[in-house]
Design an enzyme around this catalytic site. Structure first.
Site, mmCIF file in Angstrom:
data_model
loop_
_atom_site.group_PDB
_atom_site.id
_atom_site.type_symbol
_atom_site.label_atom_id
_atom_site.label_comp_id
_atom_site.label_asym_id
_atom_site.label_seq_id
_atom_site.Cartn_x
_atom_site.Cartn_y
_atom_site.Cartn_z
ATOM 1 N N SER A 5 33.789 33.542 45.942
ATOM 2 C CA SER A 5 32.382 33.277 46.280
ATOM 3 C C SER A 5 32.364 32.236 47.394
ATOM 4 O O SER A 5 33.353 31.506 47.582
ATOM 5 C CB SER A 5 31.660 32.720 45.047
ATOM 6 N N LYS A 25 35.741 29.432 41.075
ATOM 7 C CA LYS A 25 35.926 30.255 42.277
ATOM 8 C C LYS A 25 36.861 29.578 43.287
ATOM 9 O O LYS A 25 37.566 30.254 44.036
ATOM 10 C CB LYS A 25 34.565 30.560 42.917
ATOM 11 N N TYR A 56 31.043 27.141 37.892
ATOM 12 C CA TYR A 56 31.252 28.361 38.688
ATOM 13 C C TYR A 56 32.023 28.039 39.958
ATOM 14 O O TYR A 56 32.985 28.726 40.321
ATOM 15 C CB TYR A 56 29.875 28.949 39.011
ATOM 16 N N ASP A 60 37.893 43.420 28.509
ATOM 17 C CA ASP A 60 37.469 42.024 28.628
ATOM 18 C C ASP A 60 38.538 41.315 29.450
ATOM 19 O O ASP A 60 39.669 41.128 28.989
ATOM 20 C CB ASP A 60 37.346 41.393 27.233
HETATM 21 P P1 NAP Z 1 26.874 41.403 37.774
HETATM 22 O O1 NAP Z 1 25.864 42.308 38.356
HETATM 23 O O2 NAP Z 1 26.513 40.554 36.592
HETATM 24 O O3 NAP Z 1 28.173 42.273 37.412
HETATM 25 C C1 NAP Z 1 29.273 41.684 36.769
HETATM 26 C C2 NAP Z 1 29.798 42.643 35.727
HETATM 27 O O4 NAP Z 1 30.928 42.019 35.081
HETATM 28 C C3 NAP Z 1 28.783 42.945 34.612
HETATM 29 O O5 NAP Z 1 28.777 44.312 34.293
HETATM 30 C C4 NAP Z 1 29.299 42.091 33.468
HETATM 31 O O6 NAP Z 1 28.926 42.593 32.214
HETATM 32 C C5 NAP Z 1 30.780 42.193 33.681
HETATM 33 N N1 NAP Z 1 31.532 41.185 32.928
HETATM 34 C C6 NAP Z 1 31.132 39.947 32.525
HETATM 35 N N2 NAP Z 1 32.098 39.352 31.811
HETATM 36 C C7 NAP Z 1 33.140 40.226 31.762
HETATM 37 C C8 NAP Z 1 34.424 40.178 31.154
HETATM 38 N N3 NAP Z 1 34.828 39.118 30.419
HETATM 39 N N4 NAP Z 1 35.242 41.243 31.314
HETATM 40 C C9 NAP Z 1 34.851 42.331 32.017
HETATM 41 N N5 NAP Z 1 33.638 42.436 32.601
HETATM 42 C C10 NAP Z 1 32.787 41.383 32.467
HETATM 43 O O7 NAP Z 1 27.436 40.371 38.861
HETATM 44 P P2 NAP Z 1 27.672 40.506 40.455
HETATM 45 O O8 NAP Z 1 26.653 39.695 41.130
HETATM 46 O O9 NAP Z 1 27.881 41.902 40.835
HETATM 47 O O10 NAP Z 1 29.032 39.680 40.577
HETATM 48 C C11 NAP Z 1 30.305 40.309 40.696
HETATM 49 C C12 NAP Z 1 31.303 39.284 41.195
HETATM 50 O O11 NAP Z 1 30.899 38.809 42.480
HETATM 51 C C13 NAP Z 1 31.427 38.050 40.304
HETATM 52 O O12 NAP Z 1 32.762 37.604 40.269
HETATM 53 C C14 NAP Z 1 30.561 37.030 41.035
HETATM 54 O O13 NAP Z 1 30.935 35.709 40.756
HETATM 55 C C15 NAP Z 1 30.858 37.407 42.473
HETATM 56 N N6 NAP Z 1 29.848 36.942 43.430
HETATM 57 C C16 NAP Z 1 28.566 37.404 43.360
HETATM 58 C C17 NAP Z 1 27.646 36.959 44.295
HETATM 59 C C18 NAP Z 1 26.228 37.465 44.311
HETATM 60 O O14 NAP Z 1 25.432 36.921 45.076
HETATM 61 N N7 NAP Z 1 25.887 38.460 43.525
HETATM 62 C C19 NAP Z 1 28.026 36.025 45.274
HETATM 63 C C20 NAP Z 1 29.327 35.565 45.280
HETATM 64 C C21 NAP Z 1 30.240 36.039 44.365
HETATM 65 P P3 NAP Z 1 27.600 41.964 31.490
HETATM 66 O O15 NAP Z 1 26.467 42.202 32.424
HETATM 67 O O16 NAP Z 1 27.506 42.707 30.216
HETATM 68 O O17 NAP Z 1 27.912 40.487 31.337
#
Ligand code: NAP
Length: 251
Positions: free
Chosen positions: A140, A157, A153, A61
């Site tokens: 982000s 970020k 958020y 975590d």
């Molecule tokens: P995702 O598919 O939800 O993957 C995030 C992972 O982090 C999930 O497995 C989640 O577990 C886990 N997580 C959540 N809280 C946590 C904690 N306290 N400790 C450890 N792991 C934790 O999200 P994603 O879209 O790939 O995003 C990854 C990163 O990219 C994030 O920082 C997000 O803000 C950033 N980002 C994403 C986008 C986009 O368009 N996707 C754009 C800009 C930035 P659970 O699913 O069980 O919660």
């Protein structure tokens, strides 16, 4: 043929899903020894098994300091060093400034900002002992420009962007060969984005699958940039912020 990350020991937080998983796969293909960490044990275990070799999953975590200490100790114990940390784990709340509760704000800051803060804080001594390293913080586009639907958020970020530059300058002042850069993705097709993208109805009445909006990137698109920042090819780059968003923030 050897990869650009041959023998580098890498931690990817939130590596069970989405961008983290795609990035871990790219880094492993480049020869890295990958430690995937996540709160999601079932998916994290599956992701490490899919990569194969000596890829390891650790429950973690990122909002918990003791959890960071044990993940870094377990990584060094297993692989003898730490070269790269990808601070990727993150969560989102869909609420504008007038409708975000303080509890929501604190929840998002705890994972997205405190998580990155703790990761940098505890990775630096381990990287120093390894002779240097690279920290890649996944921020982000919401950390670069205002995003009214995601107030907490965006704040979380933006803090990562500034913290990244502070960590980069700190390491430089200390004479450590530790670099720190932030990556700012636009819309990437992941479970997080699918969960907050409403289903749309196409002109012909058919339901369009969530998250399949034209113009979204794939997790591997971010993975390739992280691979460069993790490698020695980017040795002259630190404290930088890199948008990777299909041009979203160009205008
Ligand atoms: P995702 O598919 O939800 O993957 C995030 C992972 O982090 C999930 O497995 C989640 O577990 C886990 N997580 C959540 N809280 C946590 C904690 N306290 N400790 C450890 N792991 C934790 O999200 P994603 O879209 O790939 O995003 C990854 C990163 O990219 C994030 O920082 C997000 O803000 C950033 N980002 C994403 C986008 C986009 O368009 N996707 C754009 C800009 C930035 P659970 O699913 O069980 O919660």
């Amino acid at each position: 043929m050897t990869g650009r990350l041959e023998e580098k020991v890498v931690i990817v937080t939130g590596g069970a899903s989405g961008i983290g998983r795609g990035t871990a796969e790219v880094l492993a293909r480049e020869g890295a020894r990958v430690v995937i960490t996540d709160v999601n044990e079932a998916l994290g275990d599956e992701a490490a098994k899919a990569i194969g070799g000596d890829a390891l999953f650790l429950r973690h975590d990122v909002a918990d300091e003791a959890s960071w200490q044990s993940v870094i100790a377990a990584t060094v114990d297993r692989f003898g060093r730490l070269d790269v940390l990808v601070n990727n784990a993150g969560i989102i709340e869909v609420a504008d400034i007038e409708n975000t509760t303080v509890e929501q704000l604190r929840r998002v800051l705890a994972v997205n900002t405190e998580g990155v803060f703790l990761g940098c804080k505890h990775a630096i001594p381990a990287m120093r002992a390894s002779g240097g390293g690279s920290i890649v913080n996944i921020s982000s586009t919401a950390g670069l420009v205002g995003t009214p639907p995601f107030a907490a958020y965006s704040a979380s970020k933006g803090a990562v962007r500034a913290l990244t530059k502070t960590v980069a300058a700190h390491c430089q002042q200390k004479g450590d060969a530790i670099r720190c850069n932030s990556v700012h993705p636009g819309g990437i097709d992941t479970p997080l984005v699918r969960a907050i993208t409403p289903e749309r109805t196409a002109d012909d009445g058919e339901t369009v699958e969530r998250g399949r909006a034209i113009g979204y990137g794939e997790p591997q698109d971010i993975g390739h940039l992280v691979s460069y920042l993790a490698s020695d090819e980017s040795r002259f780059m630190t404290g930088a912020e890199l948008a990777i968003d299909g041009g979203l923030t160009a205008t």
